[in-house]
Design an enzyme around this catalytic site. Structure first.
Site, mmCIF file in Angstrom:
data_model
loop_
_atom_site.group_PDB
_atom_site.id
_atom_site.type_symbol
_atom_site.label_atom_id
_atom_site.label_comp_id
_atom_site.label_asym_id
_atom_site.label_seq_id
_atom_site.Cartn_x
_atom_site.Cartn_y
_atom_site.Cartn_z
ATOM 1 N N LEU B 29 0.822 -1.214 0.000
ATOM 2 C CA LEU B 29 0.000 0.000 0.000
ATOM 3 C C LEU B 29 0.852 1.259 0.000
ATOM 4 O O LEU B 29 0.456 2.295 -0.515
ATOM 5 C CB LEU B 29 -0.908 0.018 1.229
ATOM 6 C CG LEU B 29 -2.050 -1.003 1.258
ATOM 7 C CD1 LEU B 29 -2.744 -0.969 2.612
ATOM 8 C CD2 LEU B 29 -3.042 -0.721 0.143
ATOM 9 N N GLY B 30 2.006 1.174 0.609
ATOM 10 C CA GLY B 30 2.861 2.353 0.662
ATOM 11 C C GLY B 30 4.021 2.136 1.598
ATOM 12 O O GLY B 30 4.046 1.169 2.362
ATOM 13 N N GLY B 32 6.890 4.384 4.180
ATOM 14 C CA GLY B 32 7.194 5.675 4.792
ATOM 15 C C GLY B 32 8.511 5.628 5.509
ATOM 16 O O GLY B 32 9.318 4.726 5.289
ATOM 17 N N GLY B 35 8.524 2.338 7.965
ATOM 18 C CA GLY B 35 8.057 0.998 7.640
ATOM 19 C C GLY B 35 7.342 0.917 6.308
ATOM 20 O O GLY B 35 7.209 1.903 5.587
ATOM 21 N N VAL B 37 3.765 -0.591 4.420
ATOM 22 C CA VAL B 37 2.410 -1.023 4.741
ATOM 23 C C VAL B 37 1.864 -1.910 3.624
ATOM 24 O O VAL B 37 1.970 -1.563 2.445
ATOM 25 C CB VAL B 37 1.481 0.189 4.966
ATOM 26 C CG1 VAL B 37 0.078 -0.258 5.325
ATOM 27 C CG2 VAL B 37 2.046 1.090 6.061
ATOM 28 N N LYS B 51 1.598 -3.166 8.902
ATOM 29 C CA LYS B 51 2.809 -2.362 8.780
ATOM 30 C C LYS B 51 3.980 -3.112 9.383
ATOM 31 O O LYS B 51 3.918 -3.543 10.531
ATOM 32 C CB LYS B 51 2.614 -1.021 9.492
ATOM 33 C CG LYS B 51 3.812 -0.092 9.392
ATOM 34 C CD LYS B 51 3.432 1.313 9.834
ATOM 35 C CE LYS B 51 4.598 2.265 9.742
ATOM 36 N NZ LYS B 51 4.191 3.646 10.013
ATOM 37 N N ASP B 143 1.742 15.475 12.840
ATOM 38 C CA ASP B 143 2.188 15.396 11.453
ATOM 39 C C ASP B 143 1.010 15.365 10.489
ATOM 40 O O ASP B 143 0.814 14.412 9.761
ATOM 41 C CB ASP B 143 3.056 14.147 11.291
ATOM 42 C CG ASP B 143 3.938 14.206 10.053
ATOM 43 O OD1 ASP B 143 3.950 15.252 9.383
ATOM 44 O OD2 ASP B 143 4.593 13.203 9.756
HETATM 45 N N1 LIG Z 1 -4.606 1.738 7.634
HETATM 46 C C1 LIG Z 1 -4.262 1.975 6.373
HETATM 47 N N2 LIG Z 1 -5.142 1.760 5.371
HETATM 48 C C2 LIG Z 1 -4.775 2.004 4.095
HETATM 49 N N3 LIG Z 1 -3.585 2.460 3.691
HETATM 50 C C3 LIG Z 1 -2.658 2.703 4.634
HETATM 51 C C4 LIG Z 1 -2.955 2.468 6.017
HETATM 52 N N4 LIG Z 1 -1.857 2.784 6.733
HETATM 53 C C5 LIG Z 1 -0.929 3.189 5.830
HETATM 54 N N5 LIG Z 1 -1.386 3.154 4.573
HETATM 55 C C6 LIG Z 1 -0.634 3.516 3.350
HETATM 56 O O1 LIG Z 1 0.760 3.316 3.553
HETATM 57 C C7 LIG Z 1 1.493 4.529 3.447
HETATM 58 C C8 LIG Z 1 2.629 4.590 4.468
HETATM 59 O O2 LIG Z 1 2.093 4.474 5.783
HETATM 60 P P1 LIG Z 1 2.574 5.365 7.003
HETATM 61 O O3 LIG Z 1 2.364 6.811 6.694
HETATM 62 O O4 LIG Z 1 1.951 4.804 8.213
HETATM 63 O O5 LIG Z 1 4.116 5.053 6.987
HETATM 64 P P2 LIG Z 1 5.230 5.868 7.754
HETATM 65 O O6 LIG Z 1 6.440 5.037 7.716
HETATM 66 O O7 LIG Z 1 4.721 6.301 9.075
HETATM 67 O O8 LIG Z 1 5.378 7.105 6.802
HETATM 68 P P3 LIG Z 1 5.713 8.621 7.156
HETATM 69 O O9 LIG Z 1 6.004 8.691 8.615
HETATM 70 O O10 LIG Z 1 6.854 8.931 6.263
HETATM 71 O O11 LIG Z 1 4.451 9.346 6.804
HETATM 72 C C9 LIG Z 1 0.461 5.607 3.613
HETATM 73 O O12 LIG Z 1 0.812 6.768 2.949
HETATM 74 C C10 LIG Z 1 -0.787 4.971 3.014
HETATM 75 O O13 LIG Z 1 -0.797 5.113 1.624
HETATM 76 MG MG LIG Z 2 4.341 8.325 9.530
#
Ligand SMILES: Nc1ncnc2c1ncn2[C@@H]1O[C@H](COP(=O)(O)OP(=O)(O)OP(=O)(O)O)[C@@H](O)[C@H]1O
Ligand SMILES: [Mg+2]
Lengths: 245, 306
Positions: B29-30, B32, B35, B37, B51, B143
């Site tokens: 899904l993505g 960041g 981690g 996801v 995640k 954030d």
């Molecule tokens: N519960 C969810 N449902 C659907 N998509 C999700 C969900 N959680 C995360 N994603 C997808 O995964 C991507 C990365 O998740 P997340 O932002 O939690 O990662 P991160 O490592 O905390 O990133 P950052 O801190 O750089 O924003 C999100 O931008 C979103 O597209």
């Molecule tokens: Mg984040």
């Protein structure tokens, strides 16, 4: 657990040391004194590809028990506060892990706890990150290649102060520059709780063609050692008390 | 700070070391800062977001937040929490992971393409409704940025609670464009006003999808960008007030925005009449959105759109 005092040296440089003792050795020495060494390698925004000599950045931080990062100027502010924060958390986690081992024996660390307990411990670590007192000595490489990056450095330090002063724990910052032909490092800003008003800093610089990172780091450790001693005498504390928690 | 990339191919099985539950990945899904996801399926056949990362402390703090907000009754603040565990990968390394509700939605910028100005206000109002709840619970989002927002069933939903901070503490995670500290407009202490500033920047982003830097005079930059955007014209005053610290809480900002939307409905009604058929479907969508947002002034806004 009561919050203690965390000590860090933050080295900002853009090249390899080429004079005097090995900075990696000095960093290990600092670590022994309870001072963490963090290093940020600052790249030119126009630079592409990794320049030579920056491997040192990682080794110094590793020996100094700290965090390193190589960044372009434009992300310097965010990196400086992130590295400082991360190193703080790392220090606190180290202390917590030690306590865990005392209680639970073995090689128990936070990562190895079952999720339930881990969840509780990380809250404690987080709380300590918020409330611990912090001392950061910033050591800036002001050799010729760094000159045009200094305005960005100044801005990043202001930003660091902004981030850390949002915490409830107290902060002390000081800024030193190197090289200095006579004393190896020059004091730019004496210990202060805020790096808000640092106009004119880095304005009168004299730099030769050498980068004595090792000796500069050593002077920084001395400068650090001198400070708490005086402060403690003022506070009528035992100057030889162990630092940390 | 080395970033590990988790390239798990679809169909990979992730089994927890403590709870023993297995999840099968469907797609990525993505990714960041801390981690990656994945969309995944549980043994029972339910779909979730999973995640996986490296920094177990940071991941655990996120889990604590998710758990906290699964408990805030009535209102949904963030995806609900499902499971937390460690995964031992094929080469024997341990990685923390957690499982949460999958929010099936469209990223905000994509959703907004081709939509009218009113959406800017409606979204801000929705966001502020959630923020009001969060602030009442004693937290700020921290954030707040468009990447952390999804539109799901006509409702704005936030994902990634990594930046949520107890009021009074220091903000640890932020993105410069949305951070008032970056713009020299305040501290990084977790206060309601910290989030309100981010809301104004999300609005600004609707006028400037590519965002912009602060330049050497941050406030002047903001002012001139605000002045030269036609999309933001109706909201100029309120955004400025927010920057000047004259709006202190989410409820006040929401009220001010609702007033603007209502005023627009008064002066623009004839124009709207003409565009009516063309915009009908969009307006219906907008109306649903308004309704679900639970806006107090929803009725009057509704009467304008229908
Ligand atoms: N519960 C969810 N449902 C659907 N998509 C999700 C969900 N959680 C995360 N994603 C997808 O995964 C991507 C990365 O998740 P997340 O932002 O939690 O990662 P991160 O490592 O905390 O990133 P950052 O801190 O750089 O924003 C999100 O931008 C979103 O597209
Ligand atoms: Mg984040």
């Amino acid at each position: 657990m009561k919050p203690g005092r965390i000590k860090q040296i933050l080295l900002l440089t853009d090249g390899c040391s080429n004079h005097g003792e090995d900075p990696v050795v000095v960093a290990a020495l600092a670590r022994n004194q309870g001072i963490t060494v963090n290093v940020i390698g600052v790249l030119d925004d126009r630079q592409n590809g990794k320049p030579q000599g920056l491997e040192e950045v990682e080794s110094i931080a590793e020996a100094g028990g700290g965090v390193s990062q190589i960044v372009y100027q434009k992300s310097l502010s965010q990196t400086v506060q992130m590295v400082t924060r991360q190193a703080m958390t790392q220090t606190i986690q180290g202390v917590v892990n030690k306590e865990l081992q005392e209680i639970l024996g073995k090689n128990q660390t936070i990562e190895e706890l079952p999720p339930e307990q881990r969840g509780e411990v990380v809250e404690v670590v987080d709380e300590l990150g918020e409330s611990s007192d912090l001392e950061v000595l910033v050591l800036v490489d002001t050799s010729a290649s760094m000159h045009h990056k200094l305005p960005t450095v100044k801005e990043a330090l202001f930003d660091l102060s902004l981030s850390l002063n949002a915490r409830s724990g107290s902060n002390q910052f000081s800024v030193y520059a190197f090289p200095d032909p006579k004393k190896t490092i020059t004091k730019m800003v004496d210990w202060t709780p805020e790096l808000g008003e640092i106009h004119g800093i880095f304005s009168k610089l004299n730099s030769g063609g050498y980068t004595p990172t090792g000796p500069a780091l050593k002077e920084a450790v001395y400068a650090f050692a001198g400070k708490p001693l005086m402060e403690r005498m003022r506070n009528e504390e035992d100057p030889y008390e162990e630092t940390g928690f | 700070m080395k970033k590990q990339v988790f390239d798990l191919s679809p169909g990979s099985r992730i089994t927890g070391k403590w709870n023993g539950r297995t999840y099968t990945t469907i797609k990525k899904l993505g990714a960041g800062a801390c981690g990656t996801v994945f969309l995944c399926r549980s043994e029972q056949g339910d779909t979730y977001a999973l995640k996986v990362g490296e920094d177990s402390s940071r991941m655990m703090l996120e889990v604590n937040m998710l758990k906290k907000f699964s408990k805030v009754q009535g209102v949904k603040l963030g995806p609900s929490f499902v499971d937390v565990d460690d995964w031992i990968n094929p080469s024997g390394r341990s990685f923390p992971f957690y499982v949460m509700e999958y929010v099936d939605g469209t990223p905000l910028p994509e959703f907004l393409k081709g939509k009218t100005k009113d959406w800017v206000g409606i979204f801000a109002i929705q966001l502020l409704t959630d923020l009001e709840n969060l602030h009442h619970a004693g937290y700020v989002f921290g954030d707040l940025k468009t990447e952390n927002l999804l539109i799901s069933s006509s409702r704005v939903r936030w994902i990634d609670v990594g930046g949520v901070t107890a009021i009074g503490r220091a903000i640890k995670e932020y993105t410069e464009f949305y951070d008032r500290g970056y713009w020299n407009l305040g501290s990084r202490k977790a206060e309601a006003t910290y989030d309100l500033f981010a809301v104004t920047m999300i609005m600004m982003e609707m006028g400037y999808p590519k965002r912009f830097d602060k330049g050497s005079h941050p406030y002047k930059t903001l002012e001139s960008k605000l002045a030269s955007s036609s999309v933001l014209k109706p909201y100029r005053r309120i955004i400025q007030q927010c920057w000047k610290g004259k709006i202190q809480n989410a409820a006040d900002m929401k009220r001010a925005l609702s007033d603007i939307l209502m005023k627009r409905s008064g002066t623009n009604s004839s124009r709207v009449q003409k565009r009516r058929s063309a915009k009908e479907s969009e307006n219906r969508e907008l109306a649903t959105l308004t309704l679900t947002a639970g806006v107090v002034f929803g009725v009057s806004v509704l009467s304008f759109f229908l």
